[in-house]
Design an enzyme around this catalytic site. Structure first.
Site, mmCIF file in Angstrom:
data_model
loop_
_atom_site.group_PDB
_atom_site.id
_atom_site.type_symbol
_atom_site.label_atom_id
_atom_site.label_comp_id
_atom_site.label_asym_id
_atom_site.label_seq_id
_atom_site.Cartn_x
_atom_site.Cartn_y
_atom_site.Cartn_z
ATOM 1 N N GLU A 75 2.566 -43.669 -19.944
ATOM 2 C CA GLU A 75 3.599 -43.750 -20.698
ATOM 3 C C GLU A 75 3.501 -45.250 -21.281
ATOM 4 O OE1 GLU A 75 7.439 -45.230 -19.056
ATOM 5 O OE2 GLU A 75 6.695 -44.352 -17.263
ATOM 6 N N LYS A 137 12.967 -47.027 -27.452
ATOM 7 C CA LYS A 137 12.801 -46.532 -26.107
ATOM 8 C C LYS A 137 12.975 -44.952 -26.506
ATOM 9 C CE LYS A 137 14.162 -45.870 -21.160
ATOM 10 N NZ LYS A 137 15.334 -46.224 -20.244
ATOM 11 N N ASP A 189 25.621 -38.717 -15.762
ATOM 12 C CA ASP A 189 24.570 -39.489 -16.363
ATOM 13 C C ASP A 189 23.292 -38.983 -15.583
ATOM 14 O OD1 ASP A 189 22.463 -40.793 -17.650
ATOM 15 O OD2 ASP A 189 23.449 -42.968 -17.273
ATOM 16 N N SER A 191 18.695 -38.147 -15.984
ATOM 17 C CA SER A 191 17.631 -38.540 -16.917
ATOM 18 C C SER A 191 17.188 -37.296 -17.592
ATOM 19 C CB SER A 191 16.457 -39.160 -16.213
ATOM 20 O OG SER A 191 15.323 -39.281 -16.917
ATOM 21 N N LYS A 210 13.028 -43.558 -8.925
ATOM 22 C CA LYS A 210 13.306 -45.003 -8.887
ATOM 23 C C LYS A 210 14.595 -45.249 -7.884
ATOM 24 C CE LYS A 210 11.746 -46.121 -13.703
ATOM 25 N NZ LYS A 210 11.270 -44.678 -14.090
#
Length: 788
Positions: A75, A137, A189, A191, A210
Site C-alpha cells: 500500500e 488518502k 466508525d 474501517s 492496529k
C-alpha cells in the site's frame, strides 16, 4: 484430522487445504448446497473492469506478471500518512528491497495524477513521500473521485486489495489492518478494510489490527464477513500491532509460508471471493511494553474525541500522537513490523507461485468451471474469441496513380473502420449465436514520460501522459455496437494496432503498413483470468498473439475442458502454436481445431515435421507412414503436390483441420482416434490412426462486392457450430456418446455448408462481416432452439 460438523464459508478453504487436493472432489459435492453457501455469490471482475481507466504497470511488475513470478502488493498510505519524511521514503525503498531479497517482486500501488499505478519507481515513491498528507488518502469509496479529478492518491488497505486483485496479485503486505474504532457504539466508525476483506480474495499479511482500535469487535466483524483469520507462527494468539499479543485468539495458526500458500490456493479454488488475514507478531526485540503503549493509546483516543477527529483522519492522528507520547518508540516498532511482514509475504507469494505452477488442474473439482457445476449450464456459456482488434485506415486516390506520384501528396478519400481477424470472427459469432460471444483483445495505453520542474525543495519529477486516441476510439466503437461482450486490455506504452492501406482509384492496393506489435505484449495472465472468469464453451484465437500467450490459452483451456480453435491469420504467423516449446501441450490434445488456407498449411506442416524430428525418441513418431491419407474425391487438381502429406503431419498435433481453398472450396480432415488413443499418448504406431477426409466444392456467388472478411465469416460460423453441437446432439452433454469427434463428423456437411453460406453473404457486401449473418439459416436455427 478435521472433525465432522458445520462448515462455514471461511472454513472451506481450510478444509480443502487440510484434506489435500486428491481427497476433495467427493465431499465438496455435498458441501456445495444453499446451506453451505448462504450468501449471494459475488461476481469476480479481475483486470477487465478497470481496463478503461488504463491500469499502468511498472516494467518490473509487467514482466513479473508475464513470466508468472511471485508478486507482493504494497500500500502507499503508509508512505504518505503513516510516517514522516524521510523515514517514509527510506522505509518504502527498503521494504521493496526486502521483497526482492526474498524471491518476489514488489508492487507498490498508488494513484499518480489520476492514473492507477501498479508498481512505483523510486522517483514516484519520493514524490509521494514528500507530498505526505497532501496526497488524498484513497479508500475504495474515494477511487472514482481521485481518478475523475486526476489527483494523486495513496491507497489504503481496502483500495490496495481491490486494485491488487484487479491486477492479478494475490498476496498483500502492510503494517496493520483497520478495524472497528473504540466507541463504535456511539460513532458506528468501522474501517472499510473489513468489508473489503469480506469481498476481495487477497491474502493480507499484517501485524494484526492496529492496537489503537477495538480488536475484539474487529475480529467479530471479520468472522461475520466470512474472513479466514490466522496467526503466522507457533501460537494462535492474535497480534496487536505494537505488541505480540492482544488477548484474543485467531481461528488457527500457520507455521510455514507453504501452509499459508496452500490455504490461499484453496480459497481461490473454491471461489470464496473473500480475503484472508495472516497476523504476524512483531519481532520480540522490537515489541513495545504493553502498559506504555496502552497508556499512550488511551490518551490519544481521548484527545481525538475531544478534538472531534473521526473517520479516515482518525488513524493517522492516533498513530502520530502515540509516536509522540512514546518518544518515537512506536515509529521504530512500526518500521520493524512492516519489514517483517513483507519478508513473510514474499515467502508466501513465492510458495503460492510454486503451487500454481505444479498444481494447476488438480483442484478442478472445486472450481465453478468443473463438469459437475457446468453439466446443465452449457447453453448459457458463451463462445470466446481472443485476437486482433485493428483500426483499418484506407486511403484511396481520386485518380489512377503513376509511380512518380508516390513521392508526393495527392487528393483522395480516407476511411477509418474496425478490423482485425479476431474482431471480425467475434462479430460474426455474435450475429449468429444468441448465447453471445466474449471478445478479448488489446489496445495501446498512454505513453508515460517524465518532466522536471523546480519547487521550494528543489527539482521534482512529474508524470505526464500522451493518450492513445485510436485505442479510445476502438473501445468506444465496440461499446456502441454492443454485439458482443469485450475485455479490452490496455497495454501501457504501446500503440493500438492499425492497418494503413493506400489504394489507387481502381481499388488496387499500392502499399500498406501493419502495426500489430501490441498483440505481442498482451499479458498472458490477463488472458487466463478472462478465460476462467467467463468459462466459455469454445475459445477461438488468432495468430496475432505471442507464443507465450497461445501456450497459456491452450493450457488453461485444456485444464478447464474447453475446446480450442486456431485461426492461422497469415503465413508469417501461422506456425506459432507449433513452436518447439509446445510439444507436450499439443500431445495433451490442447488444440483441437484449426482453419488454415493451403499456404498456411504448408508452413504449419514444416513446423510439425520439425517437432517430430526434434522428438524422434518419442516412440509413435518412429513409425509414421509416408503416405497415410487416401486422396478424397473432388480434389484431384485443386491442391499442390504433397498437400495430403502436409495435412497428415499437422494432424498429429491438431486433430481436425478445416482447410480453406478459396474458390476451390473446403477440405476437412479429421484424425479419428480410437478409444485407446484417447486413453494414452503411448500408442506405438500413429500411422494406424484413421484419417477422415471430406471435400466440399465452393458455392456459386453472384455479385461479389469484396472477399475481405469472407474467411473470417466462415470461421465464425464453424466455431458457432462447434459451440452448439451438444444442442443438436443432446447425447453429448448427457454423456451417452463416447466420442465428440464421431458426432462432429456426422454433422460435418451441415457445419461446412453453414460456414460457406456465411462467407458468401459477406462477399456480397462491402462489410467485413455481413449484417445478414443474423438472418441466415444457421442463426434462425439457433434462435429457435433458444426460444424453446
Amino acid at each position: 484430522m478435521l472433525r465432522a460438523g458445520t462448515i462455514s464459508l471461511r472454513n472451506l478453504s481450510l478444509a480443502q487445504a487440510h484434506l489435500g487436493h486428491d481427497a476433495t472432489s467427493l465431499p465438496l459435492r455435498y458441501l456445495m448446497t444453499s446451506a453451505a453457501f448462504p450468501r449471494v455469490k459475488r461476481s469476480s471482475q479481475p483486470i477487465s473492469t478497470l481496463s478503461r481507466t488504463a491500469l499502468r504497470f511498472s516494467d518490473e511488475v509487467h514482466s513479473a506478471l508475464e513470466s508468472k513470478k511471485p508478486l507482493v502488493a504494497l500500500e502507499s498510505t503508509i508512505i504518505s500518512h503513516g510516517m514522516p519524511y524521510p523515514q517514509n521514503y527510506e522505509t518504502a525503498v527498503e521494504v521493496e528491497k526486502i521483497v526482492r531479497d526474498n524471491g518476489a517482486v514488489p508492487a507498490t500501488i498508488a494513484i499518480i495524477d489520476g492514473q492507477i499505478q501498479i508498481g512505483l519507481s523510486q522517483d514516484q515513491i519520493r514524490i509521494l513521500a514528500k507530498l505526505g498528507r497532501s496526497a488524498v488518502k484513497a479508500s475504495r469509496r474515494d477511487l472514482a473521485v481521485v481518478l475523475a479529478k486526476k489527483q494523486t492518491g495513496a491507497t489504503t488497505v481496502s483500495a490496495t486489495m481491490l486494485l491488487a486483485h484487479r491486477a492479478g496479485i494475490s498476496v498483500f503486505a502492510t503494517g496493520g489492518i483497520g478495524g472497528v474504532h473504540r466507541g463504535y457504539e456511539n460513532t458506528m466508525d468501522a474501517s472499510a478494510d473489513l468489508t473489503e476483506l469480506g469481498r476481495t480474495p487477497v491474502a493480507v499479511v499484517c501485524a494484526g489490527v492496529k492496537s489503537i482500535l477495538d480488536i475484539g469487535r474487529t475480529l467479530e466483524f471479520l468472522e461475520t464477513q466470512g474472513v479466514t483469520v490466522a496467526t503466522f507462527g507457533n501460537t494462535s494468539d492474535f497480534p496487536a500491532f505494537f505488541t505480540r499479543t492482544s488477548g484474543f485468539k485467531s481461528m488457527l495458526n500457520v507455521k510455514t509460508p507453504r501452509e499459508a500458500a496452500e490455504i490461499i490456493a484453496a480459497n481461490h479454488a473454491i471461489d470464496l471471493q473473500s480475503g484472508i488475514v495472516f497476523g504476524v507478531p512483531i519481532p520480540e526485540v522490537d515489541a513495545m511494553d504493553d502498559a506504555l503503549v496502552g497508556k499512550a493509546i488511551d490518551i490519544a483516543v481521548k484527545e481525538a474525541h475531544e478534538q472531534n477527529i473521526f473517520g479516515k483522519e482518525s488513524t493517522p492522528f492516533l498513530l502520530k500522537r502515540v509516536n509522540e507520547l512514546t518518544g518515537g518508540g512506536s515509529l521504530k516498532s512500526n518500521i520493524a513490523l512492516v519489514k517483517q511482514n513483507v519478508s513473510v509475504a514474499a515467502r508466501i507469494a513465492k510458495d503460492l507461485s510454486t503451487l500454481k505452477a505444479h498444481s494447476v488442474g488438480q483442484t478442478r473439482s472445486f472450481s465453478t468451471s468443473s463438469r459437475y457445476m457446468r453439466r446443465n449450464e452449457s447453453i448459457q456459456r458463451p463462445t470466446m474469441v481472443i485476437g486482433g482488434a485493428v483500426v483499418d485506415i484506407t486511403a484511396t486516390a481520386h485518380n489512377t496513380m503513376l509511380d512518380s506520384m508516390l513521392n508526393s501528396s495527392f487528393p483522395g478519400v480516407t476511411r477509418i473502420s474496425l478490423g482485425g481477424v479476431g474482431r471480425n470472427v467475434a462479430e460474426g459469432i455474435s450475429r449468429l449465436d444468441p448465447s453471445g460471444c466474449v471478445f478479448v483483445s488489446a489496445v495501446g495505453g498512454a505513453t508515460i514520460h517524465w518532466s522536471k520542474k523546480e519547487d521550494s525543495d528543489g527539482p521534482i519529477a512529474r508524470l505526464e501522459a500522451t493518450d492513445d486516441l485510436f485505442g479510445s476510439w476502438l473501445i468506444q466503437e465496440l461499446g456502441h455496437r454492443g454485439q458482443h461482450k469485450h475485455e479490452i486490455i490496455t497495454v501501457p506504452g504501446s500503440r493500438t494496432a492499425t492497418y494503413t492501406a493506400l489504394h489507387d482509384a481502381t481499388g488496387n492496393l499500392l502499399s500498406a503498413v501493419a502495426d500489430m506489435d501490441v498483440f505481442e505484449l498482451l499479458p498472458s495472465v490477463k488472458v487466463k483470468e478472462a478465460i476462467i472468469k467467463h468459462n466459455p464453451k469454445v475459445v477461438c484465437f488468432d495468430a496475432n498473439l505471442s507464443v507465450e500467450c497461445i501456450r497459456t490459452i491452450l493450457e488453461t483451456c485444456h485444464k478447464c475442458d474447453i475446446k480450442t480453435f486456431f485461426e492461422p491469420t497469415s503465413v508469417a504467423k501461422c506456425i506459432r502454436p507449433l513452436h518447439l516449446s509446445m510439444f507436450d501441450t499439443l500431445l495433451d490434445g490442447a488444440l483441437r481445431f484449426a482453419s488454415p488456407n493451403e499456404y498456411e498449411l504448408q508452413e504449419m506442416a514444416a513446423s510439425a515435421r520439425n517437432l517430430i524430428n526434434e522428438n524422434q525418441n518419442y516412440a509413435p513418431f518412429r513409425r509414421l507412414s509416408q503416405k497415410p491419407i487416401r486422396k478424397p474425391e473432388g480434389i484431384k487438381n485443386t491442391v499442390y503436390p504433397g498437400f495430403l502429406l502436409d495435412a497428415f503431419y499437422v494432424l498429429q498435433f491438431i486433430p481436425t483441420l478445416f482447410v480453406k481453398l478459396g474458390a476451390k472450396g473446403v477440405i476437412v480432415f479429421q484424425r479419428q482416434d480410437s478409444q485407446l488413443d484417447r486413453a494414452s499418448k503411448e500408442l506405438e504406431d500413429w500411422s494406424t490412426r484413421t484419417i477422415n477426409t471430406r471435400s466440399f466444392p465452393s458455392l456459386k456467388v453472384q455479385d461479389i462486392k469484396s472477399v475481405t472478411g469472407a474467411g473470417d465469416s466462415f470461421v465464425a460460423s464453424v466455431v458457432t457450430s462447434l459451440s452448439n453441437l451438444d444442442r443438436f446432439q443432446p447425447e453429448i452433454s448427457s454423456g451417452l456418446v463416447t466420442s465428440h469427434d464421431e458426432v462432429l463428423w456426422a454433422h460435418i456437411e451441415q457445419i461446412v455448408e453453414d460456414g460457406q453460406i456465411a462467407a458468401t453473404l459477406t462477399m456480397q457486401t462491402h462489410e467485413t462481416v455481413a449484417h445478414a449473418l443474423g438472418m441466415s439459416r444457421q442463426a434462425r436455427r439457433l434462435q429457435a432452439l433458444t426460444s424453446k
